[in-house]
Scaffold this motif. Structure first.
Motif, PDB file in Angstrom:
ATOM      1  N   GLU A 155     -36.330 -55.298  -4.563  1.00 28.80           N
ATOM      2  CA  GLU A 155     -37.251 -55.403  -5.696  1.00 28.80           C
ATOM      3  C   GLU A 155     -38.190 -54.204  -5.774  1.00 28.80           C
ATOM      4  O   GLU A 155     -38.568 -53.779  -6.860  1.00 28.80           O
ATOM      5  N   THR A 156     -38.568 -53.643  -4.631  1.00 35.51           N
ATOM      6  CA  THR A 156     -39.491 -52.511  -4.637  1.00 35.51           C
ATOM      7  C   THR A 156     -38.771 -51.185  -4.844  1.00 35.51           C
ATOM      8  O   THR A 156     -39.406 -50.178  -5.088  1.00 35.51           O
ATOM      9  N   GLY A 157     -37.439 -51.205  -4.736  1.00 39.89           N
ATOM     10  CA  GLY A 157     -36.692 -49.969  -4.945  1.00 39.89           C
ATOM     11  C   GLY A 157     -36.568 -49.118  -3.691  1.00 39.89           C
ATOM     12  O   GLY A 157     -36.052 -48.014  -3.741  1.00 39.89           O
ATOM     13  N   VAL A 158     -37.041 -49.593  -2.547  1.00 38.51           N
ATOM     14  CA  VAL A 158     -36.948 -48.842  -1.298  1.00 38.51           C
ATOM     15  C   VAL A 158     -35.672 -49.260  -0.586  1.00 38.51           C
ATOM     16  O   VAL A 158     -35.411 -50.445  -0.402  1.00 38.51           O
ATOM     17  N   ARG A 159     -34.905 -48.292  -0.160  1.00 35.05           N
ATOM     18  CA  ARG A 159     -33.647 -48.578   0.528  1.00 35.05           C
ATOM     19  C   ARG A 159     -33.832 -48.406   2.025  1.00 35.05           C
ATOM     20  O   ARG A 159     -34.760 -47.734   2.469  1.00 35.05           O
ATOM     21  N   GLY A 160     -32.929 -48.963   2.772  1.00 34.76           N
ATOM     22  CA  GLY A 160     -33.021 -48.927   4.227  1.00 34.76           C
ATOM     23  C   GLY A 160     -32.807 -47.542   4.812  1.00 34.76           C
ATOM     24  O   GLY A 160     -33.573 -47.085   5.645  1.00 34.76           O
ATOM     25  N   GLN A 161     -31.750 -46.841   4.385  1.00 34.85           N
ATOM     26  CA  GLN A 161     -31.425 -45.532   4.960  1.00 34.85           C
ATOM     27  C   GLN A 161     -31.346 -44.489   3.866  1.00 34.85           C
ATOM     28  O   GLN A 161     -30.926 -44.778   2.752  1.00 34.85           O
ATOM     29  N   LEU A 162     -31.758 -43.286   4.230  1.00 37.02           N
ATOM     30  CA  LEU A 162     -31.656 -42.192   3.261  1.00 37.02           C
ATOM     31  C   LEU A 162     -30.241 -41.642   3.189  1.00 37.02           C
ATOM     32  O   LEU A 162     -29.770 -41.246   2.135  1.00 37.02           O
ATOM     33  N   TRP A 163     -29.550 -41.582   4.340  1.00 38.81           N
ATOM     34  CA  TRP A 163     -28.176 -41.087   4.357  1.00 38.81           C
ATOM     35  C   TRP A 163     -27.427 -41.735   5.499  1.00 38.81           C
ATOM     36  O   TRP A 163     -28.006 -42.283   6.420  1.00 38.81           O
ATOM     37  N   LEU A 164     -26.120 -41.665   5.404  1.00 40.73           N
ATOM     38  CA  LEU A 164     -25.263 -42.206   6.452  1.00 40.73           C
ATOM     39  C   LEU A 164     -24.606 -41.047   7.203  1.00 40.73           C
ATOM     40  O   LEU A 164     -24.091 -40.121   6.572  1.00 40.73           O
ATOM     41  N   GLU A 165     -24.624 -41.113   8.517  1.00 39.69           N
ATOM     42  CA  GLU A 165     -23.978 -40.075   9.318  1.00 39.69           C
ATOM     43  C   GLU A 165     -22.491 -40.362   9.374  1.00 39.69           C
ATOM     44  O   GLU A 165     -22.081 -41.469   9.716  1.00 39.69           O
ATOM     45  N   GLU A 166     -21.701 -39.380   9.031  1.00 37.01           N
ATOM     46  CA  GLU A 166     -20.251 -39.525   9.118  1.00 37.01           C
ATOM     47  C   GLU A 166     -19.727 -38.488  10.088  1.00 37.01           C
ATOM     48  O   GLU A 166     -20.238 -37.361  10.135  1.00 37.01           O
ATOM     49  N   PRO A 167     -18.676 -38.816  10.847  1.00 35.86           N
ATOM     50  CA  PRO A 167     -18.126 -37.828  11.772  1.00 35.86           C
ATOM     51  C   PRO A 167     -17.493 -36.662  11.004  1.00 35.86           C
ATOM     52  O   PRO A 167     -16.960 -36.855   9.911  1.00 35.86           O
ATOM     53  N   ALA A 168     -17.597 -35.479  11.568  1.00 40.43           N
ATOM     54  CA  ALA A 168     -17.050 -34.292  10.914  1.00 40.43           C
ATOM     55  C   ALA A 168     -15.528 -34.370  10.898  1.00 40.43           C
ATOM     56  O   ALA A 168     -14.910 -34.759  11.883  1.00 40.43           O
ATOM     57  N   ILE A 169     -14.951 -33.997   9.775  1.00 36.05           N
ATOM     58  CA  ILE A 169     -13.497 -34.013   9.652  1.00 36.05           C
ATOM     59  C   ILE A 169     -12.905 -32.801  10.367  1.00 36.05           C
ATOM     60  O   ILE A 169     -11.916 -32.906  11.073  1.00 36.05           O
ATOM     61  N   ARG A 170     -13.534 -31.659  10.182  1.00 35.17           N
ATOM     62  CA  ARG A 170     -13.049 -30.430  10.825  1.00 35.17           C
ATOM     63  C   ARG A 170     -14.038 -29.983  11.883  1.00 35.17           C
ATOM     64  O   ARG A 170     -15.228 -30.258  11.800  1.00 35.17           O
ATOM     65  N   ARG A 171     -13.513 -29.257  12.873  1.00 37.06           N
ATOM     66  CA  ARG A 171     -14.382 -28.734  13.916  1.00 37.06           C
ATOM     67  C   ARG A 171     -15.230 -27.595  13.354  1.00 37.06           C
ATOM     68  O   ARG A 171     -14.862 -26.946  12.387  1.00 37.06           O
ATOM     69  N   ARG A 172     -16.366 -27.349  13.993  1.00 38.98           N
ATOM     70  CA  ARG A 172     -17.267 -26.285  13.581  1.00 38.98           C
ATOM     71  C   ARG A 172     -16.646 -24.926  13.890  1.00 38.98           C
ATOM     72  O   ARG A 172     -15.948 -24.776  14.893  1.00 38.98           O
ATOM     73  N   MET A 173     -16.895 -23.957  13.008  1.00 38.25           N
ATOM     74  CA  MET A 173     -16.366 -22.619  13.249  1.00 38.25           C
ATOM     75  C   MET A 173     -17.065 -21.999  14.456  1.00 38.25           C
ATOM     76  O   MET A 173     -18.254 -22.239  14.669  1.00 38.25           O
TER      77      MET A 173
END
Length: 139
Positions: free
Chosen positions: A6-24
């Motif tokens: 009702e207040t418009g506030v959500r629980g999380q700002l973003w969701l962490e997802e595992p990286a698909i590719r390895r870092r360069m």
């Protein structure tokens, strides 16, 4: 009492997802960033040269020459990314996946060598037993 919906506030700002590719690797990433910056400057310079050409400014000719030189440098920078990546892969090896055919072939060769060594040891042990090895006299 108001709930979060009702207040418009959500629980999380973003969701962490595992990286698909390895870092360069760092050297490759550094040269890639350099190449992107050089390419961006080249595009801006080419656009400014084009606009100067349209207005008939005396700066159009030097800007066109600079754009041509910049294009050569940008091409060199992109090639640098490619070469750096190849060199890094050659020095540090490529990450192999478990289903790699090369890994499977290495396992097979290792298994064959192990079996050959075991067979050779067994044959040597049988030969040494059969020739009377270990006995001091024929009595």
């Amino acid at each position: 009492m108001a709930t979060a919906d009702e207040t418009g506030v959500r629980g999380q700002l973003w969701l962490e997802e595992p990286a698909i590719r390895r870092r360069m690797p760092d050297p490759v990433r550094t040269s890639a960033v350099r190449a992107v910056i050089i390419a961006a400057v080249t595009l801006i310079q080419a656009m400014v040269a084009f606009l100067f050409s349209l207005t008939g400014s005396w700066l159009a000719f030097p800007m066109v020459l600079g754009s041509v030189g910049s294009t050569v440098v940008a091409t060199w920078a992109v090639l640098d990314v490619w070469v750096t990546r190849q060199v890094w892969n050659q020095r540090h090896g490529v990450v192999s996946v478990p289903s790699s055919t090369a890994r499977q072939l290495r396992r097979e060769r290792r298994r064959q060598r192990r079996a050959a060594r075991t067979a050779a040891r067994e044959a040597a042990r049988i030969r040494s037993r059969g020739t009377g090895g270990g006995r001091l006299s024929e009595a």
